[in-house]
Design a protein around this motif. Structure first.
Motif, mmCIF file in Angstrom:
data_model
loop_
_atom_site.group_PDB
_atom_site.id
_atom_site.type_symbol
_atom_site.label_atom_id
_atom_site.label_comp_id
_atom_site.label_asym_id
_atom_site.label_seq_id
_atom_site.Cartn_x
_atom_site.Cartn_y
_atom_site.Cartn_z
ATOM 1 N N ILE A 14 2.603 9.786 -1.550
ATOM 2 C CA ILE A 14 3.564 8.528 -1.210
ATOM 3 C C ILE A 14 4.224 8.838 0.265
ATOM 4 O O ILE A 14 4.830 9.988 0.111
ATOM 5 N N GLY A 15 3.644 8.426 0.982
ATOM 6 C CA GLY A 15 4.166 8.726 2.533
ATOM 7 C C GLY A 15 5.561 7.947 2.652
ATOM 8 O O GLY A 15 6.152 6.952 2.326
ATOM 9 N N GLU A 16 6.232 8.713 3.713
ATOM 10 C CA GLU A 16 7.831 8.036 4.029
ATOM 11 C C GLU A 16 7.752 7.169 4.878
ATOM 12 O O GLU A 16 8.401 6.098 4.867
ATOM 13 N N SER A 17 6.539 6.911 5.598
ATOM 14 C CA SER A 17 6.683 5.464 6.518
ATOM 15 C C SER A 17 5.236 4.877 6.511
ATOM 16 O O SER A 17 4.502 4.413 7.802
ATOM 17 N N GLU A 18 4.765 4.619 5.227
ATOM 18 C CA GLU A 18 3.416 4.125 5.256
ATOM 19 C C GLU A 18 3.345 2.598 5.630
ATOM 20 O O GLU A 18 4.329 1.837 4.978
ATOM 21 N N SER A 19 2.400 2.004 6.028
ATOM 22 C CA SER A 19 2.235 0.584 6.250
ATOM 23 C C SER A 19 2.178 -0.298 4.889
ATOM 24 O O SER A 19 1.604 0.511 4.086
ATOM 25 N N GLU A 20 2.444 -1.222 4.893
ATOM 26 C CA GLU A 20 2.172 -2.208 3.606
ATOM 27 C C GLU A 20 0.649 -2.232 3.368
ATOM 28 O O GLU A 20 0.128 -2.185 2.102
ATOM 29 N N GLU A 21 -0.214 -2.147 4.214
ATOM 30 C CA GLU A 21 -1.585 -2.359 4.043
ATOM 31 C C GLU A 21 -2.199 -1.098 3.316
ATOM 32 O O GLU A 21 -2.908 -1.125 2.550
ATOM 33 N N MET A 22 -1.387 0.068 3.953
ATOM 34 C CA MET A 22 -2.040 1.240 2.997
ATOM 35 C C MET A 22 -1.556 1.638 1.662
ATOM 36 O O MET A 22 -2.151 1.908 1.005
ATOM 37 N N MET A 23 -0.254 1.137 1.501
ATOM 38 C CA MET A 23 0.243 1.167 0.013
ATOM 39 C C MET A 23 -0.527 0.387 -0.688
ATOM 40 O O MET A 23 -0.890 0.808 -1.914
ATOM 41 N N GLU A 24 -0.961 -0.795 -0.251
ATOM 42 C CA GLU A 24 -1.925 -1.765 -1.014
ATOM 43 C C GLU A 24 -3.250 -1.150 -1.269
ATOM 44 O O GLU A 24 -3.797 -1.218 -2.470
ATOM 45 N N LEU A 25 -3.787 -0.532 -0.130
ATOM 46 C CA LEU A 25 -5.206 0.177 -0.457
ATOM 47 C C LEU A 25 -5.095 1.462 -1.556
ATOM 48 O O LEU A 25 -5.883 1.237 -2.236
ATOM 49 N N LYS A 26 -4.099 2.123 -1.259
ATOM 50 C CA LYS A 26 -3.793 3.210 -2.357
ATOM 51 C C LYS A 26 -3.853 2.790 -3.498
ATOM 52 O O LYS A 26 -4.223 3.182 -4.606
ATOM 53 N N ASN A 27 -2.713 1.672 -3.760
ATOM 54 C CA ASN A 27 -2.804 1.275 -5.038
ATOM 55 C C ASN A 27 -4.049 0.740 -5.883
ATOM 56 O O ASN A 27 -4.267 0.994 -6.904
ATOM 57 N N ARG A 28 -4.847 0.179 -4.951
ATOM 58 C CA ARG A 28 -6.170 -0.379 -5.567
ATOM 59 C C ARG A 28 -7.053 0.651 -5.858
ATOM 60 O O ARG A 28 -7.706 0.762 -6.921
ATOM 61 N N PHE A 29 -7.011 1.716 -4.871
ATOM 62 C CA PHE A 29 -7.847 2.872 -5.284
ATOM 63 C C PHE A 29 -7.529 3.586 -6.489
ATOM 64 O O PHE A 29 -8.413 4.031 -7.424
ATOM 65 N N PHE A 30 -6.414 3.930 -6.740
ATOM 66 C CA PHE A 30 -5.914 4.740 -7.728
ATOM 67 C C PHE A 30 -5.979 4.012 -9.290
ATOM 68 O O PHE A 30 -6.337 4.413 -10.122
ATOM 69 N N GLN A 31 -5.630 2.748 -8.778
ATOM 70 C CA GLN A 31 -5.766 1.861 -10.365
ATOM 71 C C GLN A 31 -7.257 1.876 -10.689
ATOM 72 O O GLN A 31 -7.694 2.006 -11.906
ATOM 73 N N HIS A 32 -8.275 1.550 -9.488
ATOM 74 C CA HIS A 32 -9.685 1.525 -9.837
ATOM 75 C C HIS A 32 -10.010 2.823 -10.280
ATOM 76 O O HIS A 32 -10.696 2.980 -11.720
ATOM 77 N N PHE A 33 -9.578 3.867 -9.712
ATOM 78 C CA PHE A 33 -10.497 5.294 -10.244
ATOM 79 C C PHE A 33 -9.842 5.568 -11.278
ATOM 80 O O PHE A 33 -10.597 6.432 -12.417
ATOM 81 N N LEU A 34 -8.581 5.786 -11.592
ATOM 82 C CA LEU A 34 -7.848 6.117 -13.283
ATOM 83 C C LEU A 34 -8.532 5.212 -14.243
ATOM 84 O O LEU A 34 -8.683 5.818 -15.346
ATOM 85 N N THR A 35 -8.674 3.956 -13.865
ATOM 86 C CA THR A 35 -9.240 3.161 -14.790
ATOM 87 C C THR A 35 -10.462 3.529 -15.190
ATOM 88 O O THR A 35 -10.847 3.765 -16.422
ATOM 89 N N GLU A 36 -11.410 3.768 -14.243
ATOM 90 C CA GLU A 36 -12.839 4.440 -14.610
ATOM 91 C C GLU A 36 -12.537 5.774 -15.318
ATOM 92 O O GLU A 36 -13.621 6.169 -16.376
ATOM 93 N N PHE A 37 -11.785 6.665 -14.815
ATOM 94 C CA PHE A 37 -11.577 8.108 -15.368
ATOM 95 C C PHE A 37 -11.385 7.766 -17.101
ATOM 96 O O PHE A 37 -11.972 8.543 -17.899
ATOM 97 N N PHE A 38 -10.290 6.990 -17.308
ATOM 98 C CA PHE A 38 -9.921 7.063 -18.711
ATOM 99 C C PHE A 38 -10.882 6.196 -19.521
ATOM 100 O O PHE A 38 -10.805 6.052 -20.585
ATOM 101 N N SER A 39 -11.590 5.322 -18.996
ATOM 102 C CA SER A 39 -12.837 4.617 -19.613
ATOM 103 C C SER A 39 -13.845 5.233 -20.473
ATOM 104 O O SER A 39 -14.466 4.898 -21.305
ATOM 105 N N LEU A 40 -13.952 6.549 -19.664
ATOM 106 C CA LEU A 40 -15.033 7.466 -20.302
ATOM 107 C C LEU A 40 -14.536 8.103 -21.761
ATOM 108 O O LEU A 40 -13.727 8.613 -21.705
#
Length: 275
Positions: A14-40
């Motif tokens: 979690i960056g101290e001065s991240e743009s809204e675009e980067m925060m949204e990008l991170k959220n999509r990435f982690f949600q997708h990756f973790l969902t795939e991880f725990f689906s195995l």
């Protein structure tokens, strides 16, 4: 048979001065990756350490909120980055997970180690503290005829790729090396830290290292049955996820990875039979 799904260094940040675009990008990435991880379908889902990047309280709380929503089988091996700002007691309280732990399964004794130093961003090598070492010795003495299945953030010195580099392993002077070497049934040693896939064998020990998620967003799958280990990488076939992983990597490190994270094909998929 016992099965594991393993992720390498995730470096959730979690960056101290991240743009809204980067925060949204991170959220999509982690949600997708973790969902795939725990689906195995696996008995256990394991982070091999550096689950977070800065080790901030809010990073631990945020990533665990995502994980707890998806899984009850998660096991967290502590990494050096996870302890940059918190004490070990604090992180145990936040996660609800012991810093080291052992349990038996049909294929041997599973041992999760804490190889980290507390609040030492200046020294990212690994070490096993005295309390834990004597606990580990007792575990091994009580299971002398069983293979060990060990999870540690840091590799053992001079085993996997980059483990002999500066701060790249549990320090070579640590007595854990001799302790494990003298365990005749041998076993399997899983690690991360060095951000590159690497698999090797030395006598009756198999060393399996998994690359960092941003460098290669995959999940290592492992099955062990009758002293036979099979491991491969589960690829996530999604261009956006791979592109987002690179963007997050570049925002954290501001440089390209100065080594090959993929390793040889035998560092990604392998079969081992213990004697």
């Amino acid at each position: 048979m016992v099965t594991f799904s393993i992720i390498g260094d995730l470096h959730y940040s979690i960056g101290e001065s991240e743009s809204e675009e980067m925060m949204e990008l991170k959220n999509r990435f982690f949600q997708h990756f973790l969902t795939e991880f725990f689906s195995l379908q696996s008995d256990f889902h394991v982070s091999i350490g550096d689950l977070t990047h800065h080790g901030k309280r809010e990073e631990i709380q945020s990533i665990y909120a995502k994980i707890n929503h998806l899984s009850a089988s998660f096991q967290h091996v502590l990494g050096n980055h996870d302890l940059y700002e918190l004490t070990k007691d604090e992180i145990v309280q936040l996660t609800g997970q012991p810093r080291y732990h052992a349990y038996s399964c049909s294929e041997g004794r599973v041992i999760r180690l804490d190889s980290t130093r507390e609040k030492r961003p200046d020294n990212w090598s690994g070490v096993i503290d005295n309390e834990q070492f004597y606990w580990l010795k007792q575990q091994i003495d009580s299971h002398q005829n069983e293979p060990l299945i060990i999870f540690s953030h840091h590799p053992l010195y001079n085993t996997t790729t980059r483990s002999s580099e500066f701060n790249g392993s549990i320090i070579k002077e640590d007595p854990i090396h001799e302790l494990l070497q003298n365990h005749k049934p041998g076993g399997y040693f899983f690690c991360g830290h060095c951000h590159t896939h690497s698999i090797c064998r030395e006598d009756n020990w198999c060393y399996i290292q998994t690359a960092a998620v941003y460098d290669h967003p995959v999940i290592r799958t492992v099955s062990i049955k009758n002293r036979t280990l099979k491991t491969t990488l589960h690829e996530i076939d999604d261009i956006e996820l791979k592109n987002n992983a690179k963007k997050i990597h570049d925002s954290l490190y501001e440089k390209i990875t100065p080594f090959d994270p993929y390793g040889h094909f035998t560092d990604r998929s392998r079969k081992f039979v213990l004697i």
